[in-house]
Design an enzyme around this catalytic site. Sequence first.
Site, mmCIF file in Angstrom:
data_model
loop_
_atom_site.group_PDB
_atom_site.id
_atom_site.type_symbol
_atom_site.label_atom_id
_atom_site.label_comp_id
_atom_site.label_asym_id
_atom_site.label_seq_id
_atom_site.Cartn_x
_atom_site.Cartn_y
_atom_site.Cartn_z
ATOM 1 N N GLY A 46 21.904 -18.172 21.787
ATOM 2 C CA GLY A 46 20.880 -18.675 20.891
ATOM 3 C C GLY A 46 19.999 -17.544 20.397
ATOM 4 C CD GLN A 51 15.030 -14.567 20.553
ATOM 5 O OE1 GLN A 51 15.619 -15.584 20.199
ATOM 6 N NE2 GLN A 51 15.399 -13.833 21.593
ATOM 7 C CB CYS A 92 15.272 -14.153 26.747
ATOM 8 S SG CYS A 92 14.543 -14.157 25.108
ATOM 9 C CG LEU A 93 19.967 -12.418 22.934
ATOM 10 C CD1 LEU A 93 20.466 -12.668 21.517
ATOM 11 C CD2 LEU A 93 20.989 -11.634 23.742
ATOM 12 C CG HIS A 134 15.172 -19.857 25.637
ATOM 13 N ND1 HIS A 134 14.963 -19.241 26.848
ATOM 14 C CD2 HIS A 134 15.261 -18.857 24.719
ATOM 15 C CE1 HIS A 134 14.922 -17.926 26.662
ATOM 16 N NE2 HIS A 134 15.103 -17.676 25.381
ATOM 17 C CD GLU A 135 16.998 -19.208 21.341
ATOM 18 O OE1 GLU A 135 16.188 -18.473 20.733
ATOM 19 O OE2 GLU A 135 17.706 -18.781 22.274
ATOM 20 C CG HIS A 138 12.051 -17.203 21.268
ATOM 21 N ND1 HIS A 138 11.403 -16.104 21.786
ATOM 22 C CD2 HIS A 138 13.198 -17.324 21.974
ATOM 23 C CE1 HIS A 138 12.127 -15.581 22.761
ATOM 24 N NE2 HIS A 138 13.221 -16.308 22.898
#
Length: 171
Positions: A46, A51, A92-93, A134-135, A138
């Site tokens: 994701g 991000q 997480c990225l 999660h996304e 962000h």
Amino acid sequence: MALLTVLCYPDSRLHKVAKPVAQVDARIKKIVADMADTMYEAPGVGLAATQVDIHERIVVIDVSDEQNELMVFINPEIVWTSSETKSWREGCLSVPEFYDEVERPAEIRVKALDIDGKEFEIEADGSLAVCLQHELDHLQGKVFVEYLSIFKRTRISQKMKKRAKELIGQR
């Protein structure tokens, strides 16, 4: 398609709240394509526009085993959550190599626009529910580590800052 630079925690830009997309047009479709390429290359499941320093309400997700089922959410919003919660190990990225348990609603319903600007709703549980929450965090300027204790957040922040300095020193 272009690969985008993923911001790393504790970059303050990760805390910006994303604005709604006014119209799904060619510019938005290019952002979605670039985000998908970036997510797959990372590799991740994701990615939120926040991000990659684009502060619009756009999320791409692919939780399939083969990574061939891209889902696009434009202006997503959670319209229902279950009272039951579940704890998942998240990564997480924007916080590479750090994973921890986060408790979230076990099931959710999300309303969004698709890549063609058509509204849809989806009910999700399991990894899709976790990834969506999660996304969407962000997009609200929240990173998963903010669910952790202050001790863990501080430790992660210090390690990420140290890693950033090391990367700068290698250039």
